[in-house]
Design a protein around this motif. Structure first.
Motif, PDB file in Angstrom:
ATOM      1  N   SER A   1       0.792  -1.229   0.000  1.00 28.97           N
ATOM      2  CA  SER A   1       0.000   0.000   0.000  1.00 28.97           C
ATOM      3  C   SER A   1       0.824   1.279   0.000  1.00 28.97           C
ATOM      4  O   SER A   1       0.329   2.330  -0.434  1.00 28.97           O
ATOM      5  CB  SER A   1      -0.958   0.007   1.197  1.00 28.97           C
ATOM      6  OG  SER A   1      -0.258  -0.111   2.417  1.00 28.97           O
ATOM      7  N   THR A   2       2.062   1.226   0.494  1.00 24.50           N
ATOM      8  CA  THR A   2       2.879   2.443   0.445  1.00 24.50           C
ATOM      9  C   THR A   2       3.534   2.643  -0.914  1.00 24.50           C
ATOM     10  O   THR A   2       4.132   3.699  -1.162  1.00 24.50           O
ATOM     11  CB  THR A   2       3.959   2.418   1.544  1.00 24.50           C
ATOM     12  OG1 THR A   2       4.802   1.294   1.347  1.00 24.50           O
ATOM     13  CG2 THR A   2       3.325   2.341   2.923  1.00 24.50           C
ATOM     14  N   MET A   3       3.434   1.662  -1.802  1.00 20.05           N
ATOM     15  CA  MET A   3       3.960   1.792  -3.165  1.00 20.05           C
ATOM     16  C   MET A   3       2.797   2.197  -4.064  1.00 20.05           C
ATOM     17  O   MET A   3       2.158   1.373  -4.700  1.00 20.05           O
ATOM     18  CB  MET A   3       4.593   0.481  -3.617  1.00 20.05           C
ATOM     19  CG  MET A   3       5.792   0.076  -2.772  1.00 20.05           C
ATOM     20  SD  MET A   3       6.551  -1.485  -3.281  1.00 20.05           S
ATOM     21  CE  MET A   3       7.109  -1.088  -4.949  1.00 20.05           C
ATOM     22  N   ASN A   4       2.496   3.491  -4.080  1.00 18.09           N
ATOM     23  CA  ASN A   4       1.265   3.968  -4.714  1.00 18.09           C
ATOM     24  C   ASN A   4       1.488   5.136  -5.671  1.00 18.09           C
ATOM     25  O   ASN A   4       0.570   5.915  -5.939  1.00 18.09           O
ATOM     26  CB  ASN A   4       0.250   4.364  -3.640  1.00 18.09           C
ATOM     27  CG  ASN A   4       0.796   5.407  -2.676  1.00 18.09           C
ATOM     28  OD1 ASN A   4       1.773   6.100  -2.979  1.00 18.09           O
ATOM     29  ND2 ASN A   4       0.184   5.518  -1.512  1.00 18.09           N
ATOM     30  N   HIS A   5       2.692   5.221  -6.240  1.00 15.25           N
ATOM     31  CA  HIS A   5       3.014   6.340  -7.125  1.00 15.25           C
ATOM     32  C   HIS A   5       2.381   6.141  -8.506  1.00 15.25           C
ATOM     33  O   HIS A   5       2.349   5.028  -9.032  1.00 15.25           O
ATOM     34  CB  HIS A   5       4.529   6.478  -7.270  1.00 15.25           C
ATOM     35  CG  HIS A   5       4.959   7.694  -8.018  1.00 15.25           C
ATOM     36  ND1 HIS A   5       4.686   8.973  -7.604  1.00 15.25           N
ATOM     37  CD2 HIS A   5       5.645   7.833  -9.192  1.00 15.25           C
ATOM     38  CE1 HIS A   5       5.184   9.840  -8.466  1.00 15.25           C
ATOM     39  NE2 HIS A   5       5.764   9.172  -9.442  1.00 15.25           N
ATOM     40  N   VAL A   6       1.865   7.212  -9.070  1.00 13.21           N
ATOM     41  CA  VAL A   6       1.267   7.207 -10.411  1.00 13.21           C
ATOM     42  C   VAL A   6       1.980   8.273 -11.231  1.00 13.21           C
ATOM     43  O   VAL A   6       2.053   9.429 -10.822  1.00 13.21           O
ATOM     44  CB  VAL A   6      -0.245   7.509 -10.372  1.00 13.21           C
ATOM     45  CG1 VAL A   6      -0.838   7.468 -11.784  1.00 13.21           C
ATOM     46  CG2 VAL A   6      -0.970   6.540  -9.442  1.00 13.21           C
TER      47      VAL A   6
ATOM     48  N   GLN B   1      -7.588  10.221  -9.980  1.00 13.38           N
ATOM     49  CA  GLN B   1      -7.306  11.593  -9.566  1.00 13.38           C
ATOM     50  C   GLN B   1      -6.003  12.095 -10.178  1.00 13.38           C
ATOM     51  O   GLN B   1      -5.907  13.243 -10.634  1.00 13.38           O
ATOM     52  CB  GLN B   1      -7.250  11.670  -8.038  1.00 13.38           C
ATOM     53  CG  GLN B   1      -7.073  13.086  -7.493  1.00 13.38           C
ATOM     54  CD  GLN B   1      -7.038  13.093  -5.977  1.00 13.38           C
ATOM     55  OE1 GLN B   1      -6.268  12.360  -5.363  1.00 13.38           O
ATOM     56  NE2 GLN B   1      -7.870  13.914  -5.367  1.00 13.38           N
ATOM     57  N   ALA B   2      -4.979  11.237 -10.220  1.00 14.46           N
ATOM     58  CA  ALA B   2      -3.682  11.642 -10.760  1.00 14.46           C
ATOM     59  C   ALA B   2      -3.734  11.879 -12.265  1.00 14.46           C
ATOM     60  O   ALA B   2      -3.020  12.740 -12.793  1.00 14.46           O
ATOM     61  CB  ALA B   2      -2.631  10.581 -10.438  1.00 14.46           C
ATOM     62  N   LEU B   3      -4.582  11.114 -12.972  1.00 19.73           N
ATOM     63  CA  LEU B   3      -4.648  11.225 -14.431  1.00 19.73           C
ATOM     64  C   LEU B   3      -5.577  12.335 -14.908  1.00 19.73           C
ATOM     65  O   LEU B   3      -5.471  12.788 -16.051  1.00 19.73           O
ATOM     66  CB  LEU B   3      -5.092   9.893 -15.032  1.00 19.73           C
ATOM     67  CG  LEU B   3      -4.166   8.701 -14.816  1.00 19.73           C
ATOM     68  CD1 LEU B   3      -4.666   7.493 -15.608  1.00 19.73           C
ATOM     69  CD2 LEU B   3      -2.735   9.030 -15.207  1.00 19.73           C
ATOM     70  N   ALA B   4      -6.509  12.759 -14.069  1.00 21.88           N
ATOM     71  CA  ALA B   4      -7.502  13.748 -14.488  1.00 21.88           C
ATOM     72  C   ALA B   4      -6.893  15.031 -15.039  1.00 21.88           C
ATOM     73  O   ALA B   4      -7.364  15.548 -16.062  1.00 21.88           O
ATOM     74  CB  ALA B   4      -8.452  14.051 -13.332  1.00 21.88           C
TER      75      ALA B   4
END
Length: 438
Positions: free
Chosen positions: A87-92, A115-118
């Motif tokens: 869960s801490t490996m969540n970079h986009v 959210q990151a891609l929007a």
């Protein structure tokens, strides 16, 4: 009883959570299953995943790997073993905007991805709830709100970074380890720990969204109407149907998503759904940004809050008898929750042998779930008339991963190939968990 673990390596200092740690309560369980692992490891990068895997294997205990913890089987936790929680490996990261290639770490939740891609005007079809983890869904299939327009999530994975059972780190792509990539795309849980994916996104900002409730007959005519329309509907339209007994009546709650921001085209796609059944009970529609469908408001800890038993199967097309059997199951004495997902469209553009998901000629996915105090025996009784009608299954909606489930999910030549690759990349079967191939 608390198990004594061997000393943690320096790379995992402060990243091992054991009973008594204040974090343990929020990490021990999945969405469906309360468990008591001996330790939960929280690596923050690939090197720490390798160290975590080595440490876990040294303990000689059962091993589970977790991205989001929404898996219905509860396999991403265990009793008395070790859980590697990503869960801490969540970079986009958008690594090539022109080609729409996005690198997503396996521990991210799909709400975070959306959210990151929007800001880039991009989206990835990815399940129907923002709290679902990337790793589990992107190694099993990925039936999302855009499925008929985009296809499955796995159809757009271009490369994956995988930690194999022996600790080797491999980048699997079309030109290097293509067989490993093939397995990752639909059967990835059995080959290693996938820590990151490179996925091709689509250009998308706003979508049409509608919630419709109609009264349906118990003979199944309304379900045939829905299935017949979806067989010819524009592929921008994807729908999910939940059947809800309501007194002596049966209600179909239809969620419709149109991958288009034109009000006119959204209205035209949704309009035929309003005439399904014997009466329109409720209807509202709007345009919405795609992240609203997999919202960050969905994000929560998984503490075993929804125990259930689930199975599923696919229909190529829906006959009158199929529809009648579905409605009979939904209103029967065992009261399973019956859901249906529209398939076809872009899903069926892929050849059956292109990925480890082989079911490329179907139009409908039928899902049945029971909840406590009802158990698997009640689910099996309710499902029995449908089991003779459906073909194949989808791993994401199967809570009992046994040999029978494997043969339905990975039929014939696909199953043979999956078995060979699982044995090649994980000869000791440490990632296989409860899957039994023989």
């Amino acid at each position: 009883m608390t198990l004594k673990l061997s000393p943690a390596p320096t790379a995992l200092q402060d990243k091992i959570v054991v009973p008594g740690d204040r974090r343990y309560r929020l990490l021990r369980s999945t969405y469906t299953t309360v468990a008591s692992p001996a330790a939960v490891l929280l690596p923050e990068n690939t090197e720490q995943v390798v160290a975590a895997l080595r440490f876990a294997r040294e303990q000689g205990l059962p091993l589970s790997v977790r991205s989001g913890g929404h898996g219905l089987s509860g396999r991403s936790t265990n009793d008395g073993g070790v859980v590697i929680d990503l869960s801490t490996m969540n970079h986009v990261e958008v690594i090539d905007r022109a080609a729409r290639i996005v690198r997503v770490e396996a521990g991210a939740r799909w709400a975070q991805v959306a959210q990151a891609l929007a800001p880039y005007g991009l989206a990835i079809s990815s399940g129907d709830h923002g709290n679902v983890g990337v790793g589990g869904l992107a190694t099993g299939g990925g039936i999302g709100w855009l499925v008929r327009h985009y296809g499955l999530t796995i159809d757009h994975i271009r490369a994956a970074e995988v930690v194999l059972a022996d600790g080797t780190v491999v980048r699997a792509g079309a030109d290097h380890e293509p067989e490993l990539l093939w397995a990752v795309r639909g059967a990835g849980a059995g080959v290693g720990i996938v820590v990151a994916f490179e996925i091709e996104a689509i250009e998308l900002r706003d979508v049409g969204y509608a919630q419709i409730a109609v009264q349906v007959d118990r003979g199944g005519r309304a379900l045939r109407q829905w299935a017949d329309y979806m067989a010819s509907a524009p592929r921008e339209l994807s729908t999910a149907v939940t059947l809800l007994p309501h007194g002596r009546a049966l209600v179909a709650s239809i969620t419709a998503v149109v991958a288009d921001a034109s009000e006119q085209r959204v209205r035209a796609a949704i309009e035929p759904l309003l005439s399904i059944g014997s009466g329109l009970l409720d209807h509202h529609a709007r345009l919405a940004p795609y992240p609203a469908l997999v919202s960050t408001a969905h994000l929560h800890a998984n503490v075993g809050q929804q125990p259930s038993t689930t199975t599923n199967g696919l229909l190529t097309s829906m006959t009158d008898d199929d529809a009648a059997a579905i409605t009979a199951a939904a209103t029967g004495p065992h009261q399973p929750l019956i859901q249906m997902r529209s398939m076809g469209g872009a899903v069926n553009d892929m050849p059956a042998d292109a990925t480890a998901y082989a079911h490329r000629h179907h139009g409908t996915l039928v899902i049945a779930s029971t909840f406590p105090p009802r158990r698997g025996v009640e689910l099996d009784a309710a499902w029995r008339p449908l089991a003779e009608r459906v073909d194949g299954a989808y791993t994401g909606f199967e809570s009992r991963p046994d040999k029978s489930a494997f043969e339905r999910i990975y039929p014939d030549a696909t199953g043979d190939r999956v078995g060979r690759l699982w044995n090649r990349y994980d000869p000791e079967g440490i990632f296989r968990g409860s899957w039994q191939l023989s």
